[in-house]
Design a protein around this motif. Sequence first.
Motif, PDB file in Angstrom:
ATOM      1  N   ALA A 140       4.150  -5.543  -4.278  1.00 45.42           N
ATOM      2  CA  ALA A 140       2.906  -6.296  -4.137  1.00 45.42           C
ATOM      3  C   ALA A 140       3.191  -7.769  -3.848  1.00 45.42           C
ATOM      4  N   ALA A 194      -6.395   0.091  -7.104  1.00 46.65           N
ATOM      5  CA  ALA A 194      -5.724  -1.034  -6.443  1.00 46.65           C
ATOM      6  C   ALA A 194      -5.285  -0.638  -5.038  1.00 46.65           C
ATOM      7  N   ALA A 229      -1.330  -3.079 -12.359  1.00 46.28           N
ATOM      8  CA  ALA A 229      -1.096  -1.645 -12.539  1.00 46.28           C
ATOM      9  C   ALA A 229       0.378  -1.363 -12.775  1.00 46.28           C
ATOM     10  N   GLY A 251      -4.049  -6.761  -8.191  1.00 44.34           N
ATOM     11  CA  GLY A 251      -4.374  -5.570  -8.969  1.00 44.34           C
ATOM     12  C   GLY A 251      -3.200  -4.611  -9.064  1.00 44.34           C
ATOM     13  N   ALA A 252      -2.411  -4.494  -7.987  1.00 42.65           N
ATOM     14  CA  ALA A 252      -1.236  -3.623  -8.009  1.00 42.65           C
ATOM     15  C   ALA A 252      -0.180  -4.141  -8.969  1.00 42.65           C
ATOM     16  N   GLY A 282     -12.371   2.204  -4.078  1.00 43.23           N
ATOM     17  CA  GLY A 282     -11.728   0.929  -3.739  1.00 43.23           C
ATOM     18  C   GLY A 282     -11.772   0.633  -2.253  1.00 43.23           C
ATOM     19  N   TRP A 287      -6.266  -9.915  -3.303  1.00 45.58           N
ATOM     20  CA  TRP A 287      -6.814  -9.435  -4.573  1.00 45.58           C
ATOM     21  C   TRP A 287      -6.249  -8.064  -4.928  1.00 45.58           C
ATOM     22  N   GLY A 288      -6.172  -7.191  -3.933  1.00 46.17           N
ATOM     23  CA  GLY A 288      -5.628  -5.869  -4.186  1.00 46.17           C
ATOM     24  C   GLY A 288      -4.185  -5.902  -4.635  1.00 46.17           C
ATOM     25  N   CYS A 289      -3.385  -6.798  -4.044  1.00 44.60           N
ATOM     26  CA  CYS A 289      -1.984  -6.934  -4.452  1.00 44.60           C
ATOM     27  C   CYS A 289      -1.872  -7.408  -5.898  1.00 44.60           C
ATOM     28  N   CYS A 308       0.832  -1.208   0.000  1.00 46.10           N
ATOM     29  CA  CYS A 308       0.000   0.000   0.000  1.00 46.10           C
ATOM     30  C   CYS A 308       0.864   1.254   0.000  1.00 46.10           C
TER      31      CYS A 308
END
Length: 429
Positions: free
Chosen positions: A404, A340, A314, A310-311, A287, A306-308, A247
């Motif tokens: 990530a 993300a 990106a 997405g990162a 988000g 899931w967010g990682c 993050c």
Amino acid sequence: MSGNRQTGRILLASLVGTSVEFYDFYIYATAASLVFGPLFFPASSDSAQLLSSYASFGLAFLARPLGGALFGHFGDRIGRKSTLVASLLLMGLSTAAVAFLPTYPMIGWVAPALLCLLRFGQGIGLGGEWSGAALLAVENAPPGWRARFGMAPQLGAPVGFLAANGFFLLLGATLTPEQFKDWGWRIPFVASALLVGLGLWVRLKLTETAAFAAALEEAPPPRVPIAEVLRDHLGRTVAGTLGVVCCFAVYYIATAFALGYGTGQLGYARQAFLEAQLVAILFMAVGIVLAGWASDKLDPRRVLIWGCIGAILAGALLGPLLGSGSMRHAFIFLALALLAMGFVYGPLGAWLPSLFPPHVRYTGTSLAFNIGGIIGGGLTPILAKLLADRFGLVTVGAYMAGAAAVSIVGLILAGRMTYDAGRTAPIEM
């Protein structure tokens, strides 16, 4: 009705504190990207001044674990409320004082020394801020609402960013570049004092969290909470630290690095880029909300993974989009990266405190969050710029994807064992 008022006050106190945190942090990051180099550091080259400015920015990350240990100690011994008041006050005073600093042409080396000293003080205060705000929210959450309550501090990030970025946009629209460089940049730092006053007013009206009160009834607080964390919960601390790296890396690549490099080496207009970031940060807010809702329905750890992912996606698009020369393509990257960011940040308020029992939760959460901040954010603007200068923007995207991947490792290591808000024994999710 009184219960509803208290709940609203708790969520507002969590939101206001982290809003001030991100406002303070981002006005510094923006000023570091735009004006601090020539104002506070000796002239050698524009690139060297920018790197020196980013280095001063990174100082707060080195101070944050110290602040986390300090405020975590008192937060676990005397309570969340008074500790949160003290951290906000230190952070706000350090930020506001930057507005009154003389520059390098005025007093020489003393100017960057004072700037770094205040930045260090800001980092000490910030070290105890997020963790306390997250505990304030999740330890007062009703069953099934921990992640949605826990996202209140996270929403402070887009709120603080919008306030900071909007302020700089307003100044850019009303002042000439010379006026902004001479004195205009100081105004957002002065305004921080007003936000801190609002945060203090809200927090002084709070009561202590139920989880902390229950922990005191069960046993006296530990004499040295950090010693217990490192002795009995080291594995959880390491896993939590790795879990938050992503993050920080995503946020400071998509904000501080992108702004400095985009308006410098890539030639984007400063006002246009600030406007693009201002709109893109709304994707981060979306988000955070979606991730908070999904975390209560599913599991915060799964949503963070899931967010990682997405990162990582990106990061793969950073070079082609940001380096395209098209403001539209650059905006698409910013929006995707910050969306993300919402998914790797939103569930942290529920996930990270759940790794530790209430009697050392403030300390454990603070250590993991702030050491993760050093790894993920402290040197990120500098390293990203060095990578971009020497090897191209594609390597900056790889750096973000690597951060990530580090967080995914931490999330896997943490497993599924958590602590309930009012218990000292772990439970399986």
